[in-house]
Design a protein around this motif. Structure first.
Motif, PDB file in Angstrom:
ATOM      1  N   THR A   1     -13.041 -10.807  -9.933  1.00 48.84           N
ATOM      2  CA  THR A   1     -14.381 -10.988  -9.368  1.00 48.84           C
ATOM      3  C   THR A   1     -14.880  -9.663  -8.799  1.00 48.84           C
ATOM      4  O   THR A   1     -14.133  -8.688  -8.718  1.00 48.84           O
ATOM      5  CB  THR A   1     -14.370 -12.066  -8.265  1.00 48.84           C
ATOM      6  N   ARG A   2     -16.144  -9.659  -8.376  1.00 48.02           N
ATOM      7  CA  ARG A   2     -16.763  -8.402  -7.921  1.00 48.02           C
ATOM      8  C   ARG A   2     -17.723  -8.653  -6.764  1.00 48.02           C
ATOM      9  O   ARG A   2     -18.849  -8.195  -6.774  1.00 48.02           O
ATOM     10  CB  ARG A   2     -17.481  -7.734  -9.088  1.00 48.02           C
ATOM     11  N   ALA A   3     -17.262  -9.362  -5.752  1.00 45.14           N
ATOM     12  CA  ALA A   3     -18.111  -9.638  -4.594  1.00 45.14           C
ATOM     13  C   ALA A   3     -18.290  -8.402  -3.712  1.00 45.14           C
ATOM     14  O   ALA A   3     -19.341  -8.212  -3.103  1.00 45.14           O
ATOM     15  CB  ALA A   3     -17.532 -10.781  -3.768  1.00 45.14           C
ATOM     16  N   LEU A   4     -17.277  -7.560  -3.622  1.00 44.67           N
ATOM     17  CA  LEU A   4     -17.337  -6.362  -2.770  1.00 44.67           C
ATOM     18  C   LEU A   4     -17.567  -5.089  -3.576  1.00 44.67           C
ATOM     19  O   LEU A   4     -17.446  -3.987  -3.043  1.00 44.67           O
ATOM     20  CB  LEU A   4     -16.051  -6.220  -1.954  1.00 44.67           C
ATOM     21  N   GLY A   5     -17.892  -5.236  -4.828  1.00 41.48           N
ATOM     22  CA  GLY A   5     -18.042  -4.074  -5.693  1.00 41.48           C
ATOM     23  C   GLY A   5     -17.205  -4.281  -6.934  1.00 41.48           C
ATOM     24  O   GLY A   5     -17.015  -5.401  -7.391  1.00 41.48           O
ATOM     25  N   PRO A   6     -16.649  -3.205  -7.510  1.00 35.28           N
ATOM     26  CA  PRO A   6     -15.805  -3.345  -8.693  1.00 35.28           C
ATOM     27  C   PRO A   6     -14.592  -4.232  -8.406  1.00 35.28           C
ATOM     28  O   PRO A   6     -14.068  -4.245  -7.287  1.00 35.28           O
ATOM     29  CB  PRO A   6     -15.376  -1.898  -8.999  1.00 35.28           C
ATOM     30  N   SER A   7     -14.139  -4.957  -9.419  1.00 39.33           N
ATOM     31  CA  SER A   7     -12.986  -5.841  -9.226  1.00 39.33           C
ATOM     32  C   SER A   7     -11.709  -5.052  -8.967  1.00 39.33           C
ATOM     33  O   SER A   7     -10.779  -5.552  -8.322  1.00 39.33           O
ATOM     34  CB  SER A   7     -12.803  -6.733 -10.446  1.00 39.33           C
ATOM     35  N   VAL A   8     -11.652  -3.829  -9.460  1.00 39.65           N
ATOM     36  CA  VAL A   8     -10.508  -2.946  -9.219  1.00 39.65           C
ATOM     37  C   VAL A   8     -11.019  -1.705  -8.496  1.00 39.65           C
ATOM     38  O   VAL A   8     -11.839  -0.957  -9.027  1.00 39.65           O
ATOM     39  CB  VAL A   8      -9.811  -2.539 -10.526  1.00 39.65           C
ATOM     40  N   HIS A   9     -10.531  -1.506  -7.280  1.00 40.22           N
ATOM     41  CA  HIS A   9     -10.934  -0.338  -6.485  1.00 40.22           C
ATOM     42  C   HIS A   9      -9.697   0.525  -6.285  1.00 40.22           C
ATOM     43  O   HIS A   9      -8.673   0.065  -5.770  1.00 40.22           O
ATOM     44  CB  HIS A   9     -11.487  -0.784  -5.129  1.00 40.22           C
ATOM     45  N   THR A  10      -9.792   1.784  -6.690  1.00 38.52           N
ATOM     46  CA  THR A  10      -8.629   2.672  -6.664  1.00 38.52           C
ATOM     47  C   THR A  10      -8.856   3.838  -5.710  1.00 38.52           C
ATOM     48  O   THR A  10      -9.874   4.519  -5.776  1.00 38.52           O
ATOM     49  CB  THR A  10      -8.339   3.227  -8.071  1.00 38.52           C
ATOM     50  N   ASP A  11      -7.902   4.023  -4.805  1.00 44.56           N
ATOM     51  CA  ASP A  11      -7.839   5.203  -3.952  1.00 44.56           C
ATOM     52  C   ASP A  11      -6.526   5.931  -4.261  1.00 44.56           C
ATOM     53  O   ASP A  11      -5.739   5.487  -5.102  1.00 44.56           O
ATOM     54  CB  ASP A  11      -7.879   4.816  -2.468  1.00 44.56           C
ATOM     55  N   GLU A  12      -6.289   7.000  -3.558  1.00 46.99           N
ATOM     56  CA  GLU A  12      -5.035   7.727  -3.762  1.00 46.99           C
ATOM     57  C   GLU A  12      -3.849   6.857  -3.374  1.00 46.99           C
ATOM     58  O   GLU A  12      -3.736   6.395  -2.231  1.00 46.99           O
ATOM     59  CB  GLU A  12      -5.032   9.012  -2.928  1.00 46.99           C
ATOM     60  N   ASP A  13      -2.987   6.588  -4.324  1.00 45.43           N
ATOM     61  CA  ASP A  13      -1.762   5.806  -4.108  1.00 45.43           C
ATOM     62  C   ASP A  13      -2.031   4.374  -3.655  1.00 45.43           C
ATOM     63  O   ASP A  13      -1.168   3.746  -3.032  1.00 45.43           O
ATOM     64  CB  ASP A  13      -0.844   6.492  -3.080  1.00 45.43           C
ATOM     65  N   HIS A  14      -3.230   3.847  -3.938  1.00 41.17           N
ATOM     66  CA  HIS A  14      -3.527   2.477  -3.519  1.00 41.17           C
ATOM     67  C   HIS A  14      -4.549   1.853  -4.461  1.00 41.17           C
ATOM     68  O   HIS A  14      -5.488   2.517  -4.919  1.00 41.17           O
ATOM     69  CB  HIS A  14      -4.076   2.452  -2.083  1.00 41.17           C
ATOM     70  N   VAL A  15      -4.354   0.566  -4.750  1.00 35.92           N
ATOM     71  CA  VAL A  15      -5.267  -0.202  -5.589  1.00 35.92           C
ATOM     72  C   VAL A  15      -5.610  -1.503  -4.872  1.00 35.92           C
ATOM     73  O   VAL A  15      -4.729  -2.156  -4.293  1.00 35.92           O
ATOM     74  CB  VAL A  15      -4.636  -0.533  -6.962  1.00 35.92           C
ATOM     75  N   ARG A  16      -6.902  -1.853  -4.906  1.00 27.10           N
ATOM     76  CA  ARG A  16      -7.323  -3.160  -4.381  1.00 27.10           C
ATOM     77  C   ARG A  16      -7.895  -3.978  -5.537  1.00 27.10           C
ATOM     78  O   ARG A  16      -8.744  -3.501  -6.278  1.00 27.10           O
ATOM     79  CB  ARG A  16      -8.382  -3.006  -3.290  1.00 27.10           C
ATOM     80  N   ILE A  17      -7.400  -5.192  -5.661  1.00 28.25           N
ATOM     81  CA  ILE A  17      -7.835  -6.101  -6.718  1.00 28.25           C
ATOM     82  C   ILE A  17      -8.582  -7.273  -6.089  1.00 28.25           C
ATOM     83  O   ILE A  17      -8.134  -7.841  -5.092  1.00 28.25           O
ATOM     84  CB  ILE A  17      -6.637  -6.658  -7.516  1.00 28.25           C
ATOM     85  N   GLU A  18      -9.706  -7.635  -6.685  1.00 30.24           N
ATOM     86  CA  GLU A  18     -10.478  -8.797  -6.221  1.00 30.24           C
ATOM     87  C   GLU A  18     -10.473  -9.838  -7.327  1.00 30.24           C
ATOM     88  O   GLU A  18     -10.732  -9.519  -8.497  1.00 30.24           O
ATOM     89  CB  GLU A  18     -11.907  -8.368  -5.903  1.00 30.24           C
ATOM     90  N   LEU A  19     -10.176 -11.101  -6.971  1.00 27.92           N
ATOM     91  CA  LEU A  19     -10.023 -12.111  -8.009  1.00 27.92           C
ATOM     92  C   LEU A  19     -10.245 -13.524  -7.468  1.00 27.92           C
ATOM     93  O   LEU A  19     -10.337 -13.752  -6.265  1.00 27.92           O
ATOM     94  CB  LEU A  19      -8.627 -12.001  -8.636  1.00 27.92           C
ATOM     95  N   ALA A  20     -10.329 -14.460  -8.408  1.00 32.25           N
ATOM     96  CA  ALA A  20     -10.341 -15.892  -8.109  1.00 32.25           C
ATOM     97  C   ALA A  20      -9.057 -16.490  -8.655  1.00 32.25           C
ATOM     98  O   ALA A  20      -8.591 -16.105  -9.737  1.00 32.25           O
ATOM     99  CB  ALA A  20     -11.555 -16.574  -8.747  1.00 32.25           C
ATOM    100  N   THR A  21      -8.463 -17.414  -7.919  1.00 35.36           N
ATOM    101  CA  THR A  21      -7.226 -18.038  -8.365  1.00 35.36           C
ATOM    102  C   THR A  21      -7.488 -19.430  -8.916  1.00 35.36           C
ATOM    103  O   THR A  21      -8.510 -20.061  -8.632  1.00 35.36           O
ATOM    104  CB  THR A  21      -6.201 -18.142  -7.220  1.00 35.36           C
TER     105      THR A  21
END
Length: 242
Positions: A176-196
């Motif tokens: 999903t993309r409620a906060l922006g892209p579904s995959v947000h990548t920073d240095e050495d870190h990834v945030r995934i947004e999804l529905a289960t």
């Protein structure tokens, strides 16, 4: 920039704000090391489904927050923006009760049902449930048990190694993309947004996603997951809109 362009940008910004506000608080799933959060709107929707088909007391309002933010432990994984710390939670619920059951017993039944659903369907750690009786119902009353509508799900196509790894995990309905892209990548870190998928415990799905993404991405970064929705039917899929 033309007036039309400015209007479109303003409308897009307004829609994004409305979507973010519609999520409510970002609640911790599990403990400090789990790197898991769920929107309050998604959690409340699941809890309403769990208790809505039961005879007896009717859940009206439900709010969820950290029981004591001052003593909550720090997350061991970088959280989503504005997410609550991973401490035990407190629920505040109001209910409508019938005259056929003592009010303390009715409140206790609803409290137990909420605690069970929170643990078994989601993985929320709840220390307190405060239930208040605000309405009395007669036998011929047919109250609305559905509650407010669920937050809109904005599906996203899986992209990149992280997105494909997350989307392939059993129990993931869609990214999903409620906060922006579904995959947000920073240095050495990834945030995934999804529905289960509603047939799987949300925390179990998140743990599997984190393991899959960590292995799939070069450098094996830390991974945080935000659940923005839980599908109503087990196995249900939300078609991507692009």
């Amino acid at each position: 920039m033309t007036t039309a362009d400015g209007s479109q940008r303003a409308q897009g910004w307004t829609a994004a704000v409305r979507q973010r506000l519609g999520l409510g608080r970002l609640l911790p799933l599990g403990g400090p090391a789990d790197g898991a959060w769920i929107s309050e709107r998604a959690a409340v929707t699941v809890l309403r489904r769990a208790v809505g088909g039961r005879p007896g007391p009717v859940l009206l309002e439900l709010r969820i927050d950290v029981a004591d933010a001052g003593t909550a432990p720090a997350p061991q994984v970088t959280p989503p923006p504005s997410a609550l710390p991973p401490g035990p939670l407190r629920m505040e619920a109001s209910m409508a009760a019938t005259t056929h059951q003592p009010l303390p017993a009715a409140a206790a039944a609803l409290r137990a049902a909420l605690l069970t659903a929170a643990a078994q369907r989601l993985g929320l750690v709840v220390d307190e449930v405060d239930v208040r009786v605000t309405q009395l119902l007669h036998s011929d009353t047919a109250p609305d048990r559905t509650g407010p509508p669920s937050a809109e799900v904005l599906p996203a196509e899986p992209e990149g190694a992280a997105g494909r790894a997350a989307a392939g995990v059993t129990g993931v309905a869609t990214l999903t993309r409620a906060l922006g892209p579904s995959v947000h990548t920073d240095e050495d870190h990834v945030r995934i947004e999804l529905a289960t998928d509603g047939g799987h415990r949300a925390l179990d799905v998140v743990r599997a996603v984190r393991a899959s993404v960590t292995q799939a991405v070069d450098g094996h970064p830390s991974v945080a997951v935000l659940v923005t929705a839980v599908t109503e039917e087990p196995g249900a899929q939300v078609p991507p809109t692009g």
